[in-house]
Design an enzyme around this catalytic site. Structure first.
Site, short mmCIF file in Angstrom:
data_model
loop_
_atom_site.label_atom_id
_atom_site.label_comp_id
_atom_site.label_asym_id
_atom_site.label_seq_id
_atom_site.Cartn_x
_atom_site.Cartn_y
_atom_site.Cartn_z
N VAL A 117 0.88 -9.63 6.73
CA VAL A 117 2.21 -9.84 7.28
C VAL A 117 3.22 -8.85 6.67
CG1 VAL A 117 4.11 -11.47 7.60
CG2 VAL A 117 1.75 -12.28 7.71
N CYS A 118 3.38 -8.89 5.38
CA CYS A 118 4.46 -8.15 4.73
C CYS A 118 4.11 -6.71 4.36
CB CYS A 118 4.92 -8.89 3.47
SG CYS A 118 5.49 -10.56 3.86
#
Length: 191
Positions: A117-118
């Site tokens: 995700v990040c």
């Protein structure tokens, strides 16, 4: 020197969302090993005077604060960390994008929580913008091993190089007998 070698003079380190809450959500890697690798990267960047950009997301929520050890290791970078208000792709946060540009470096070493995700989205954008990116897999982790593997494959297919902390440390040390090599070795307890 090979043109693709990352050095403290041509590269910067980006550590994304190594927060107490986000780290606890991940299951793809051993949490203590990921934490140690991330902290080692911060120590190495500090020891060789490489630009270090830290960012966090929603520190006041379940994501929690950045690892407190980061403040001890790199107090200036910690104080200047970019606190994002929930923007998934850190490069969409103008303060983070500006901090990356302000390093003046086109070669970036990136690690973060979570890989899927990040890390994946800012890395894809950085590659699109012409940066050379190495993603440190053992200083990053995801909800699942499958998700982690998929994110690593996606970034690699887009042009990122997937590496380990040991590879980055050795690449930045260059020669263990030089003052820089000895400083890096000392961080790792080799001196």
């Amino acid at each position: 020197m090979h043109k693709n070698v990352f050095t403290p003079e041509n590269a910067a380190m980006l550590l994304i969302d190594h927060q107490t809450g986000t780290l606890s959500w991940t299951k793809s890697h051993d949490l203590e090993a990921v934490k140690k690798s991330a902290l080692d990267l911060a120590k190495i960047a500090t020891a060789v005077d490489m630009p270090l950009v830290l960012t966090s997301s929603m520190e006041g929520h379940v994501q929690g604060p950045l690892l407190p050890e980061l403040e001890e290791i790199a107090p200036k970078a910690f104080a200047n960390r970019v606190k994002r208000a929930g923007i998934v792709n850190a490069m969409h946060d103008e303060n983070f994008a500006q901090a990356v540009r302000a390093t003046g470096r086109k070669m970036l070493i990136v690690a973060g929580i979570t890989t899927e995700v990040c890390v994946v989205f800012p890395v894809l954008q950085l590659l699109d913008e012409g940066y050379e990116v190495q993603v440190v897999t053992d200083a990053s982790s995801s909800f699942t091993k499958i998700g982690d593997d998929a994110a690593l494959r996606r970034m690699e297919q887009a042009g990122a190089v997937i590496v380990s902390t040991a590879q980055i440390v050795s690449e930045l040390a260059v020669d263990w007998t030089t003052p820089r090599g000895q400083a890096v070795g000392a961080v790792l307890g080799m001196a």
